[in-house]
Design an enzyme around this catalytic site. Structure first.
Site, PDB file in Angstrom:
ATOM      1  NE  ARG A   1      14.242  49.666  21.899  1.00  0.00           N
ATOM      2  CZ  ARG A   1      13.843  50.843  21.403  1.00  0.00           C
ATOM      3  NH1 ARG A   1      13.795  51.046  20.109  1.00  0.00           N
ATOM      4  NH2 ARG A   1      13.534  51.835  22.198  1.00  0.00           N
TER       5      ARG A   1
ATOM      6  CB  CYS B   1      13.884  47.744  28.580  1.00  0.00           C
ATOM      7  SG  CYS B   1      13.792  49.412  29.233  1.00  0.00           S
TER       8      CYS B   1
ATOM      9  CD  GLU C   1      14.133  46.344  24.289  1.00  0.00           C
ATOM     10  OE1 GLU C   1      13.019  46.885  24.473  1.00  0.00           O
ATOM     11  OE2 GLU C   1      15.204  46.968  24.322  1.00  0.00           O
TER      12      GLU C   1
HETATM   13  C1  LIG Z   1      21.870  49.507  31.505  1.00  0.00           C
HETATM   14  C2  LIG Z   1      21.366  49.186  30.129  1.00  0.00           C
HETATM   15  C3  LIG Z   1      20.665  50.150  29.413  1.00  0.00           C
HETATM   16  C4  LIG Z   1      20.181  49.852  28.137  1.00  0.00           C
HETATM   17  N1  LIG Z   1      19.475  50.813  27.476  1.00  0.00           N
HETATM   18  C5  LIG Z   1      18.982  50.537  26.251  1.00  0.00           C
HETATM   19  C6  LIG Z   1      18.231  51.533  25.545  1.00  0.00           C
HETATM   20  O1  LIG Z   1      18.008  52.652  26.024  1.00  0.00           O
HETATM   21  N2  LIG Z   1      17.759  51.216  24.316  1.00  0.00           N
HETATM   22  C7  LIG Z   1      17.986  49.982  23.750  1.00  0.00           C
HETATM   23  O2  LIG Z   1      17.529  49.753  22.629  1.00  0.00           O
HETATM   24  N3  LIG Z   1      18.689  49.031  24.394  1.00  0.00           N
HETATM   25  C8  LIG Z   1      19.193  49.273  25.624  1.00  0.00           C
HETATM   26  N4  LIG Z   1      19.910  48.314  26.287  1.00  0.00           N
HETATM   27  C9  LIG Z   1      20.085  46.975  25.663  1.00  0.00           C
HETATM   28  C10 LIG Z   1      21.391  46.800  24.838  1.00  0.00           C
HETATM   29  O3  LIG Z   1      22.442  47.534  25.384  1.00  0.00           O
HETATM   30  C11 LIG Z   1      21.187  47.216  23.385  1.00  0.00           C
HETATM   31  O4  LIG Z   1      20.154  46.450  22.787  1.00  0.00           O
HETATM   32  C12 LIG Z   1      22.457  47.047  22.541  1.00  0.00           C
HETATM   33  O5  LIG Z   1      22.188  47.502  21.248  1.00  0.00           O
HETATM   34  C13 LIG Z   1      22.936  45.615  22.481  1.00  0.00           C
HETATM   35  O6  LIG Z   1      24.185  45.618  21.812  1.00  0.00           O
HETATM   36  P1  LIG Z   1      25.212  44.407  21.962  1.00  0.00           P
HETATM   37  O7  LIG Z   1      26.358  44.751  21.079  1.00  0.00           O
HETATM   38  O8  LIG Z   1      25.480  44.147  23.409  1.00  0.00           O
HETATM   39  O9  LIG Z   1      24.384  43.222  21.323  1.00  0.00           O
HETATM   40  P2  LIG Z   1      24.107  41.783  21.940  1.00  0.00           P
HETATM   41  O10 LIG Z   1      23.265  41.941  23.176  1.00  0.00           O
HETATM   42  O11 LIG Z   1      25.371  41.020  22.004  1.00  0.00           O
HETATM   43  O12 LIG Z   1      23.211  41.178  20.780  1.00  0.00           O
HETATM   44  C14 LIG Z   1      21.894  41.626  20.567  1.00  0.00           C
HETATM   45  C15 LIG Z   1      21.366  40.934  19.309  1.00  0.00           C
HETATM   46  O13 LIG Z   1      22.064  41.458  18.184  1.00  0.00           O
HETATM   47  C16 LIG Z   1      22.706  40.403  17.466  1.00  0.00           C
HETATM   48  N5  LIG Z   1      23.995  40.925  16.988  1.00  0.00           N
HETATM   49  C17 LIG Z   1      25.023  41.401  17.741  1.00  0.00           C
HETATM   50  N6  LIG Z   1      26.035  41.823  16.944  1.00  0.00           N
HETATM   51  C18 LIG Z   1      25.629  41.598  15.658  1.00  0.00           C
HETATM   52  C19 LIG Z   1      26.232  41.822  14.372  1.00  0.00           C
HETATM   53  N7  LIG Z   1      27.461  42.350  14.220  1.00  0.00           N
HETATM   54  N8  LIG Z   1      25.514  41.460  13.263  1.00  0.00           N
HETATM   55  C20 LIG Z   1      24.275  40.914  13.385  1.00  0.00           C
HETATM   56  N9  LIG Z   1      23.658  40.680  14.566  1.00  0.00           N
HETATM   57  C21 LIG Z   1      24.329  41.025  15.687  1.00  0.00           C
HETATM   58  C22 LIG Z   1      22.855  39.253  18.468  1.00  0.00           C
HETATM   59  O14 LIG Z   1      22.896  38.006  17.802  1.00  0.00           O
HETATM   60  C23 LIG Z   1      21.591  39.414  19.300  1.00  0.00           C
HETATM   61  O15 LIG Z   1      20.487  38.809  18.664  1.00  0.00           O
HETATM   62  C24 LIG Z   1      20.408  48.579  27.566  1.00  0.00           C
HETATM   63  C25 LIG Z   1      21.130  47.615  28.281  1.00  0.00           C
HETATM   64  C26 LIG Z   1      21.598  47.910  29.550  1.00  0.00           C
HETATM   65  C27 LIG Z   1      22.365  46.859  30.300  1.00  0.00           C
END
Ligand SMILES: Cc1cc2nc3c(=O)[nH]c(=O)nc-3n(C[C@H](O)[C@H](O)[C@H](O)COP(=O)(O)OP(=O)(O)OC[C@H]3O[C@@H](n4cnc5c(N)ncnc54)[C@H](O)[C@@H]3O)c2cc1C
Length: 248
Positions: free
Chosen positions: A115, A163, A238
């Site tokens: 992660r 999570c 996480e």
């Molecule tokens: C219902 C549900 C199920 C989920 N299932 C999973 C799963 O199975 N596995 C899993 O790993 N996660 C899961 N997640 C968590 C989440 O969806 C993931 O971690 C996803 O990758 C986050 O993406 P985001 O674009 O929303 O990033 P954000 O939440 O906006 O950001 C996450 C981090 O990445 C950084 N970031 C964002 N964009 C960039 C960029 N372009 N460059 C550099 N840094 C950046 C941000 O600064 C922050 O630190 C789940 C969430 C939900 C609500």
């Protein structure tokens, strides 16, 4: 914004030119036989990526179904699960460094963690993703199977951030996941205000109405303490906790 293109070439400029070619459906079909790579810009949604890969018969992201967010966040977090993780499919990430210069992080030279895409101060602009060509029907069927499994096990239709805790190293938890430890420690149904631990999955915290950040933080602290007291395992968060800087 963002887009997905087929047939990634060696240089980003060339790849961008191929985006135009890829808009022709015949070009997509032809190029997928030659080169099973996608260029995805950081603003592409993860569900959009999963759907596009399935429609093109490219395998590797089926297990990402149900994960919200965007390619940039997925690469930063190295989003993953039982099926694998995002960086398994990344051939190269195009990033912008703190000086505003473009750089490329290439696999396998770029090391990633659980992660953790180990980006440091880099911002992801896009990525070349390498997938495995299969039949579209096969990829779509596997994607649907993963989604059914997740709907049974996770509160996908409720308001959550996914999570809360990372899975601990297996040797420190008798191979049990964070969710299993939280469940066994009696966390399901624990509540602070409108923040509550999902009855479906003990590692998901859901907002039952008007939960405030203070409720969420208090509940996370209680969950962590319950597992520490019961099993002596220190869970690592996480979900990122962003706080407004103190005034002054
Ligand atoms: C219902 C549900 C199920 C989920 N299932 C999973 C799963 O199975 N596995 C899993 O790993 N996660 C899961 N997640 C968590 C989440 O969806 C993931 O971690 C996803 O990758 C986050 O993406 P985001 O674009 O929303 O990033 P954000 O939440 O906006 O950001 C996450 C981090 O990445 C950084 N970031 C964002 N964009 C960039 C960029 N372009 N460059 C550099 N840094 C950046 C941000 O600064 C922050 O630190 C789940 C969430 C939900 C609500």
């Amino acid at each position: 914004g963002g887009g997905i293109a087929m047939n990634a070439g060696g240089r980003w400029g060339e790849m961008w030119n191929q985006v135009e070619c890829a808009l022709d459906p015949d070009a997509e079909a032809a190029s997928s036989e030659r080169d099973p790579r996608l260029v995805a810009w950081a603003g592409v949604s993860l569900p959009g990526l999963v759907n596009k890969a399935a429609a093109l018969g490219l395998s590797g992201f089926e297990g990402l179904v149900g994960v919200p967010g965007h390619v940039g966040g997925g690469i930063a977090m190295n989003a993953g699960g039982r099926w694998g993780e995002m960086w398994n499919q990344v051939e190269c990430a195009l990033v912008i460094d703190a000086r505003g210069e473009f750089a490329e992080l290439r696999r396998p030279e770029h090391a990633v963690g659980y992660r953790d895409g180990r980006l440091g101060a880099h911002v992801v602009a896009g990525a070349v993703l390498r997938l495995e060509p299969k039949s579209a029907l096969e990829v779509q069927a596997l994607t649907r199977a993963y989604l059914r499994e997740k709907k049974d096990a996770q509160p996908l239709s409720e308001r959550s951030a996914g999570c809360v805790f990372q899975n601990p190293p297996k040797d420190r938890s008798d191979g049990r996941s964070a969710g299993q430890l939280l469940d066994a420690a009696g966390c399901k149904g624990m509540r602070e205000g409108d923040a509550l631990v999902s009855a479906k999955h003990a590692n998901f915290l859901v907002n039952a109405g008007a939960a405030r950040s203070a409720d969420v933080r208090a509940l996370i602290a209680n969950m962590r303490r319950a597992v520490l007291d019961r099993f002596g395992v220190e869970l690592v968060q996480e979900v990122k906790d962003w706080r407004r800087p103190e005034p002054g």
